[in-house]
Design an enzyme around this catalytic site. Sequence first.
Site, mmCIF file in Angstrom:
data_model
loop_
_atom_site.group_PDB
_atom_site.id
_atom_site.type_symbol
_atom_site.label_atom_id
_atom_site.label_comp_id
_atom_site.label_asym_id
_atom_site.label_seq_id
_atom_site.Cartn_x
_atom_site.Cartn_y
_atom_site.Cartn_z
ATOM 1 C CG ASN A 91 -3.350 25.147 50.553
ATOM 2 O OD1 ASN A 91 -3.502 24.019 50.085
ATOM 3 N ND2 ASN A 91 -4.371 25.937 50.836
ATOM 4 C CG ASP A 140 -12.722 18.387 45.857
ATOM 5 O OD1 ASP A 140 -13.052 17.931 44.738
ATOM 6 O OD2 ASP A 140 -11.574 18.770 46.107
ATOM 7 C CG HIS A 195 -5.953 21.789 49.227
ATOM 8 N ND1 HIS A 195 -6.318 23.047 48.808
ATOM 9 C CD2 HIS A 195 -5.922 21.040 48.098
ATOM 10 C CE1 HIS A 195 -6.500 23.042 47.500
ATOM 11 N NE2 HIS A 195 -6.269 21.843 47.053
ATOM 12 C CD GLU A 226 -8.224 25.320 51.217
ATOM 13 O OE1 GLU A 226 -7.107 24.782 51.076
ATOM 14 O OE2 GLU A 226 -8.636 26.208 50.453
HETATM 15 C C1 GLP Z 1 -8.017 21.671 43.677
HETATM 16 C C2 GLP Z 1 -8.841 20.413 43.944
HETATM 17 C C3 GLP Z 1 -7.980 19.298 44.420
HETATM 18 C C4 GLP Z 1 -6.770 19.197 43.520
HETATM 19 C C5 GLP Z 1 -5.898 20.408 43.708
HETATM 20 C C6 GLP Z 1 -4.635 20.411 42.849
HETATM 21 O O1 GLP Z 1 -8.066 22.573 44.710
HETATM 22 N N1 GLP Z 1 -9.891 20.617 44.876
HETATM 23 O O2 GLP Z 1 -8.727 18.109 44.463
HETATM 24 O O3 GLP Z 1 -6.071 18.039 43.827
HETATM 25 O O4 GLP Z 1 -6.646 21.533 43.384
HETATM 26 O O5 GLP Z 1 -4.904 20.865 41.543
HETATM 27 P P1 GLP Z 1 -3.866 20.872 40.378
HETATM 28 O O6 GLP Z 1 -3.707 19.460 39.961
HETATM 29 O O7 GLP Z 1 -4.467 21.697 39.280
HETATM 30 O O8 GLP Z 1 -2.621 21.454 40.908
#
Ligand code: GLP
Length: 246
Positions: free
Chosen positions: A141, A72, A143, A148
């Site tokens: 959430n 992403d 995702h 999303e």
């Molecule tokens: C972001 C990224 C995801 C990631 C998620 C969790 O939104 N786009 O690819 O997996 O957050 O992040 P974290 O590991 O900081 O909780």
Amino acid sequence: MGEFMPDIIRTDDAQDFADTAARLIWARITSIKNPLITFPTGKTPLDIYSRLLRDHGGDKAVWEKVRYLALDEYVGLPEGDERLFAQWLGRELLDRAGVPASNRMVFNSLAADPAQEAKRMEQWIAANGPIDIAILGLGENGHIGFNEPGSAFDSVTRQIALSPETREANARYWGSLDKVPEQAFTLGLKTLSSARHVFLLVSGAHKAAALEATLHGPLTPDVPATVLRTLPNVTIIADKAALGLK
Ligand code: GLP
């Protein structure tokens, strides 16, 4: 829709989580000749990347063959901006490991026509895929990537508006909400579902509700990660806190 139970690797604490994930990911990387891999950003994988570098950073012959595919990316950031996920992954893993720039397929954040840019990515994967290893994190959430809530299980790579919660969660990396773009690119759920193998990395009590819904809730686009239960080849690596265990 067929349903499968993902393989769940339960780890103890943060250290065990990072050690175990690094070991399993490395084993898979080294079992494939020119592996095409998505690596997630976020806090969850940071210690895993450190361990991969510490234990295998010198194994240049392997890293040289790794093909990195962006999972992403934010839309609208200039080249070189530190917030770009391509930059982030470069800093935390790819540059230090020695994955050649020519082996990195990333989104052009500034593409004049984002729909066309998403299509370019999808076409590239069709021509150069399949994704060998999709390594994913889990949003609070539900995702995966930036798919999303509301993302269809058959969605492909596209531009998407980030939810307020996701922007809030990502603000901590950059200090303030206004530094977090409102739009992003993401590989779609169908795109990710075509991977040969998926690792979902989940750490911390703040992810427990999302992981519970992923594992045991209804299969629904409202919790995009539930799509993983329609796949036969998923390994979830989680710590006790994320599994809601003491
Ligand atoms: C972001 C990224 C995801 C990631 C998620 C969790 O939104 N786009 O690819 O997996 O957050 O992040 P974290 O590991 O900081 O909780």
